[in-house]
Design a protein around this motif. Structure first.
Motif, PDB file in Angstrom:
ATOM      1  N   GLU A 206      49.948 -29.095 -38.046  1.00  0.00           N
ATOM      2  CA  GLU A 206      50.477 -28.154 -39.050  1.00  0.00           C
ATOM      3  C   GLU A 206      51.988 -28.339 -39.105  1.00  0.00           C
ATOM      4  N   ILE A 207      52.479 -28.885 -40.197  1.00  0.00           N
ATOM      5  CA  ILE A 207      53.914 -29.125 -40.321  1.00  0.00           C
ATOM      6  C   ILE A 207      54.430 -28.292 -41.494  1.00  0.00           C
ATOM      7  N   PRO A 208      55.536 -27.565 -41.302  1.00  0.00           N
ATOM      8  CA  PRO A 208      56.033 -26.746 -42.409  1.00  0.00           C
ATOM      9  C   PRO A 208      56.242 -27.581 -43.673  1.00  0.00           C
ATOM     10  N   GLY A 209      55.800 -27.065 -44.786  1.00  0.00           N
ATOM     11  CA  GLY A 209      56.057 -27.695 -46.085  1.00  0.00           C
ATOM     12  C   GLY A 209      55.005 -28.697 -46.508  1.00  0.00           C
ATOM     13  N   MET A 210      54.035 -29.019 -45.637  1.00  0.00           N
ATOM     14  CA  MET A 210      53.126 -30.131 -45.983  1.00  0.00           C
ATOM     15  C   MET A 210      52.272 -29.838 -47.216  1.00  0.00           C
ATOM     16  N   SER A 211      52.012 -28.577 -47.478  1.00  0.00           N
ATOM     17  CA  SER A 211      51.175 -28.276 -48.654  1.00  0.00           C
ATOM     18  C   SER A 211      51.968 -28.450 -49.951  1.00  0.00           C
ATOM     19  N   GLU A 212      53.301 -28.496 -49.836  1.00  0.00           N
ATOM     20  CA  GLU A 212      54.104 -28.649 -51.062  1.00  0.00           C
ATOM     21  C   GLU A 212      54.306 -30.110 -51.460  1.00  0.00           C
ATOM     22  N   PHE A 213      53.929 -31.023 -50.585  1.00  0.00           N
ATOM     23  CA  PHE A 213      54.192 -32.449 -50.848  1.00  0.00           C
ATOM     24  C   PHE A 213      53.462 -32.884 -52.130  1.00  0.00           C
ATOM     25  N   ALA A 214      54.204 -33.497 -53.046  1.00  0.00           N
ATOM     26  CA  ALA A 214      53.611 -33.844 -54.349  1.00  0.00           C
ATOM     27  C   ALA A 214      52.998 -35.248 -54.347  1.00  0.00           C
ATOM     28  N   GLY A 215      53.299 -36.045 -53.292  1.00  0.00           N
ATOM     29  CA  GLY A 215      52.748 -37.409 -53.237  1.00  0.00           C
ATOM     30  C   GLY A 215      51.350 -37.415 -52.639  1.00  0.00           C
ATOM     31  N   ARG A 216      50.896 -38.588 -52.204  1.00  0.00           N
ATOM     32  CA  ARG A 216      49.569 -38.700 -51.589  1.00  0.00           C
ATOM     33  C   ARG A 216      49.706 -38.647 -50.069  1.00  0.00           C
ATOM     34  N   ALA A 217      48.711 -38.120 -49.410  1.00  0.00           N
ATOM     35  CA  ALA A 217      48.738 -38.049 -47.942  1.00  0.00           C
ATOM     36  C   ALA A 217      47.342 -38.354 -47.417  1.00  0.00           C
ATOM     37  N   MET A 218      47.269 -39.076 -46.313  1.00  0.00           N
ATOM     38  CA  MET A 218      45.939 -39.367 -45.732  1.00  0.00           C
ATOM     39  C   MET A 218      46.068 -39.619 -44.223  1.00  0.00           C
ATOM     40  N   HIS A 219      44.970 -39.334 -43.539  1.00  0.00           N
ATOM     41  CA  HIS A 219      44.903 -39.607 -42.101  1.00  0.00           C
ATOM     42  C   HIS A 219      44.370 -41.023 -41.928  1.00  0.00           C
TER      43      HIS A 219
ATOM     44  N   SER B  44      41.870 -45.789 -52.522  1.00  0.00           N
ATOM     45  CA  SER B  44      42.337 -45.750 -53.915  1.00  0.00           C
ATOM     46  C   SER B  44      43.867 -45.686 -53.973  1.00  0.00           C
ATOM     47  N   VAL B  45      44.510 -45.457 -52.827  1.00  0.00           N
ATOM     48  CA  VAL B  45      45.989 -45.391 -52.815  1.00  0.00           C
ATOM     49  C   VAL B  45      46.540 -46.802 -52.621  1.00  0.00           C
ATOM     50  N   ASP B  46      47.241 -47.286 -53.634  1.00  0.00           N
ATOM     51  CA  ASP B  46      47.824 -48.627 -53.544  1.00  0.00           C
ATOM     52  C   ASP B  46      49.239 -48.488 -52.965  1.00  0.00           C
ATOM     53  N   LEU B  47      49.451 -49.080 -51.794  1.00  0.00           N
ATOM     54  CA  LEU B  47      50.757 -48.906 -51.130  1.00  0.00           C
ATOM     55  C   LEU B  47      51.803 -49.913 -51.615  1.00  0.00           C
ATOM     56  N   ALA B  48      51.393 -50.849 -52.462  1.00  0.00           N
ATOM     57  CA  ALA B  48      52.346 -51.886 -52.913  1.00  0.00           C
ATOM     58  C   ALA B  48      53.538 -51.224 -53.612  1.00  0.00           C
ATOM     59  N   GLY B  49      54.728 -51.547 -53.114  1.00  0.00           N
ATOM     60  CA  GLY B  49      55.952 -51.041 -53.739  1.00  0.00           C
ATOM     61  C   GLY B  49      56.225 -49.567 -53.485  1.00  0.00           C
ATOM     62  N   LYS B  50      55.434 -48.935 -52.614  1.00  0.00           N
ATOM     63  CA  LYS B  50      55.612 -47.490 -52.364  1.00  0.00           C
ATOM     64  C   LYS B  50      56.490 -47.245 -51.132  1.00  0.00           C
ATOM     65  N   ARG B  51      57.092 -46.052 -51.116  1.00  0.00           N
ATOM     66  CA  ARG B  51      57.816 -45.611 -49.911  1.00  0.00           C
ATOM     67  C   ARG B  51      56.830 -44.778 -49.083  1.00  0.00           C
ATOM     68  N   VAL B  52      56.638 -45.211 -47.848  1.00  0.00           N
ATOM     69  CA  VAL B  52      55.554 -44.633 -47.034  1.00  0.00           C
ATOM     70  C   VAL B  52      56.130 -44.082 -45.725  1.00  0.00           C
ATOM     71  N   ALA B  53      55.743 -42.868 -45.372  1.00  0.00           N
ATOM     72  CA  ALA B  53      56.081 -42.350 -44.032  1.00  0.00           C
ATOM     73  C   ALA B  53      54.843 -42.454 -43.161  1.00  0.00           C
ATOM     74  N   VAL B  54      54.999 -43.025 -41.966  1.00  0.00           N
ATOM     75  CA  VAL B  54      53.900 -43.038 -40.988  1.00  0.00           C
ATOM     76  C   VAL B  54      54.290 -42.063 -39.875  1.00  0.00           C
ATOM     77  N   VAL B  55      53.473 -41.036 -39.695  1.00  0.00           N
ATOM     78  CA  VAL B  55      53.785 -40.019 -38.686  1.00  0.00           C
ATOM     79  C   VAL B  55      53.018 -40.353 -37.415  1.00  0.00           C
ATOM     80  N   GLY B  56      53.759 -40.644 -36.341  1.00  0.00           N
ATOM     81  CA  GLY B  56      53.105 -40.979 -35.075  1.00  0.00           C
ATOM     82  C   GLY B  56      53.293 -42.449 -34.734  1.00  0.00           C
ATOM     83  N   THR B  57      53.279 -42.734 -33.435  1.00  0.00           N
ATOM     84  CA  THR B  57      53.433 -44.118 -32.960  1.00  0.00           C
ATOM     85  C   THR B  57      52.391 -44.413 -31.879  1.00  0.00           C
ATOM     86  N   GLY B  58      51.178 -43.922 -32.104  1.00  0.00           N
ATOM     87  CA  GLY B  58      50.091 -44.171 -31.151  1.00  0.00           C
ATOM     88  C   GLY B  58      49.295 -45.415 -31.535  1.00  0.00           C
ATOM     89  N   ALA B  59      48.048 -45.474 -31.010  1.00  0.00           N
ATOM     90  CA  ALA B  59      47.241 -46.696 -31.136  1.00  0.00           C
ATOM     91  C   ALA B  59      46.954 -47.075 -32.587  1.00  0.00           C
TER      92      ALA B  59
END
Ligand code: FAD
Length: 487
Positions: free
Chosen positions: A138-151, A158-173
């Motif tokens: 649960e991260i503050p503000g996550m429901s307001e994000f207008a872009g796409r989000a996925m686990h 269906s989300v094409d990442l080509a040319g997109k700015r992407v945040a990756v949350v976490g540095t696990g396996a």
């Protein structure tokens, strides 16, 4: 006899039980195909991180692995082939989610409510896995994000990442597999790191055709290859359970890997771990550090909040992104079914775990839950080898009990004694004393996920079912035997 889950564990249990004469069985899975974790995790770069040779069932050796570390689609195909080879199709009920399972003492049976009708069975095997339910914090503000989000475990193709700015949350396996796979196509990748992982070289390579041919032609060669891989993994255990030389050797190798791949001192400092190696899961990769060196990859601190258009890190710096990828792992402390299974005393398994600090006798059985066997239960995970070996050992243990047709309920005193000996073994390990928090631990800091020994040691402990640890009786309202009724 009912198995819930059609991944490695459920498939292995069905094969062994059938061989022992238990043919009246069903395998329920909420998914629309078999494979479990390998059906659900389809993110780019997804692969196993123990040698493929160890990531197969002993009853179904697979000389055909194309790589030392097989990718997701190959492992999924393997499991589909095993189901076919062993003729498990007719026992499968796919698209069937278990909603509730209640032990009824009047007929000594599990009454199981599913999305496709009810099942009554003398024995219930939970093969629902440990890394099954994706965890999105649960991260503050996550429901307001207008872009796409996925686990990562629910990748949206269906989300094409080509040319997109992407945040990756976490540095696990999962993160360290997905980041190198998407960095070449994305415009920018923001890696949001809370704690840097220890990373060892992976040294993946294609398996040569001549080697596959030898293994295909010779069962002893196949067994030897598996056994050698397994012993090679056991050596790593020493660095978890002993202080000193083994641990510092591992840390030296990992530091050398980091230095060789990351010449930039500022980046290197930012991704150097400051806790004992093994305290969190040790990762293996040859392309994670090079990916971080790319011009379009930025490593920041932890995610603090999400805005409509981007992510804000712990230093308050906001970065616009189009897509957020949650590489944030799984609900290890809330495995599937625990809040849906109700034991003889009317308590859920979740309540029993709350009370007993999430423990099960030999990781498999719990007092008050007669004829329930949990594969991949508490303290059966591994930080150093293949958990398939653990499920196989658990299955060898439970088969004679199930085949007997009797009712088995583990004594509370058996569990108490087992938990005490486990705690003693855990006390000196890196998971309890390594100076980190990890998903292995519960709220009290106790490691409830990992087995503190070797896979061979676990297999030895599980070699024989021990009825003296159980209350054993004939079932009340039917003759001893196996029984499953669906309606
Ligand atoms: C990305 C990833 C990589 C991994 N890599 C490795 C590795 O390299 N080495 C290793 O040892 N381990 C690895 N693991 C751990 C992995 O979980 C196990 O190796 C193994 O796949 C577990 O198999 P399983 O059959 O016990 O559970 P799963 O494969 O998780 O299968 C559980 C099944 O239960 C079903 N289920 C759950 N709840 C219900 C319900 N209520 N009703 C009906 N069905 C239900 C699910 O749909 C699922 O199909 C990895 C895990 C992940 C996620």
């Amino acid at each position: 006899m009912c198995i819930v889950g059609a991944g490695f564990s459920g498939i292995a249990a069905a094969i062994d039980l059938r061989r022992a004469g238990v043919t009246d069985l069903v395998i329920l899975d909420r998914g629309d195909s078999v494979g479990g974790a390998w059906r659900d995790n389809t993110y780019p770069g997804c692969a196993c991180d123990v040698q493929s040779r160890l990531y197969e069932l002993e009853v179904a050796p697979w000389p055909e692995w194309s790589r030392k570390f097989a990718g997701q689609s190959e492992i999924r195909r393997y499991l589909e082939s095993v189901v076919e080879i062993f003729g498990l199709g007719p026992a499968l009920r796919l698209g069937t989610e278990v909603l509730r399972a209640v032990w009824d003492g009047s007929d000594d049976a599990w009454h199981i409510e599913t999305t496709r009708g009810d099942v009554v069975a003398d024995v219930l095997i939970s093969a629902c896995g440990g890394l099954t339910e994706p965890l999105t914090p649960e991260i503050p503000g996550m429901s307001e994000f207008a872009g796409r989000a996925m686990h990562t475990a629910r990748w949206d193709h269906s989300v094409d990442l080509a040319g997109k700015r992407v945040a990756v949350v976490g540095t696990g396996a999962s993160a360290i597999q997905v980041i190198p796979a998407i960095a070449p196509v994305a415009a920018e990748v923001v890696v949001m790191q809370r704690t840097p992982p220890w990373v060892m070289p992976r040294r993946d390579r294609a398996v040569p055709a001549w080697y596959q041919r030898i293994l295909a032609a010779s069962a002893p060669a196949q067994r030897l290859a598996r056994e050698m891989s397994s012993w090679a993994r056991e050596v790593q255990l020493l660095s978890f359970t002993r202080q000193g030389a083994f641990r510092s050797l591992g840390e030296r190798l990992a530091r050398r890997h980091l230095e060789a791949q990351v010449p930039d001192p500022a980046l290197r400092a930012a991704i150097t771990p400051h806790y004992d190696m093994g305290c969190k899961r040790i990762l293996i990769s040859d392309d994670y550090y090079p990916a971080l060196m790319r011009d379009n990859v930025i490593v920041t601190g932890a995610l603090d909040r999400v805005t409509e258009t981007g992510v804000v890190d712990a230093d308050g710096v906001e970065r616009p992104v189009d897509v957020i990828i949650w590489a944030t792992g799984f609900k290890v402390l809330e495995p599937p079914l625990v809040d849906r299974v109700v034991g003889a005393g009317g308590e859920t398994l979740a309540d029993a775990f709350d009370r007993n600090g999430m423990s099960a006798y030999k990781g498999t059985t719990v007092p008050d839950f007669p004829n329930l066997y949990i594969l991949q239960g508490p303290n059966t995970g591994l930080g150093h080898s293949s958990v398939v070996l653990m499920s196989e050992a658990q299955i060898r243990y439970l088969v004679p009990a199930v085949a007997s047709g009797l009712v088995h309920e583990v004594e509370a005193t058996s569990l108490d004694g087992y938990r005490d000996s486990l705690d003693e073994r855990l006390a000196g390990t890196v998971w309890q004393q390594g100076g980190c928090r990890s998903w292995y631990q519960n709220d009290h800091g106790r490691n409830v996920a990992l087995w503190p020994g070797s896979t061979h040691g676990f297999a030895r402990m599980m070699r024989r079912f021990d009825p003296q640890a159980y209350r054993v009786r004939r079932p009340r309202s039917r003759k001893a035997g196996h029984h499953v009724a669906t309606g």
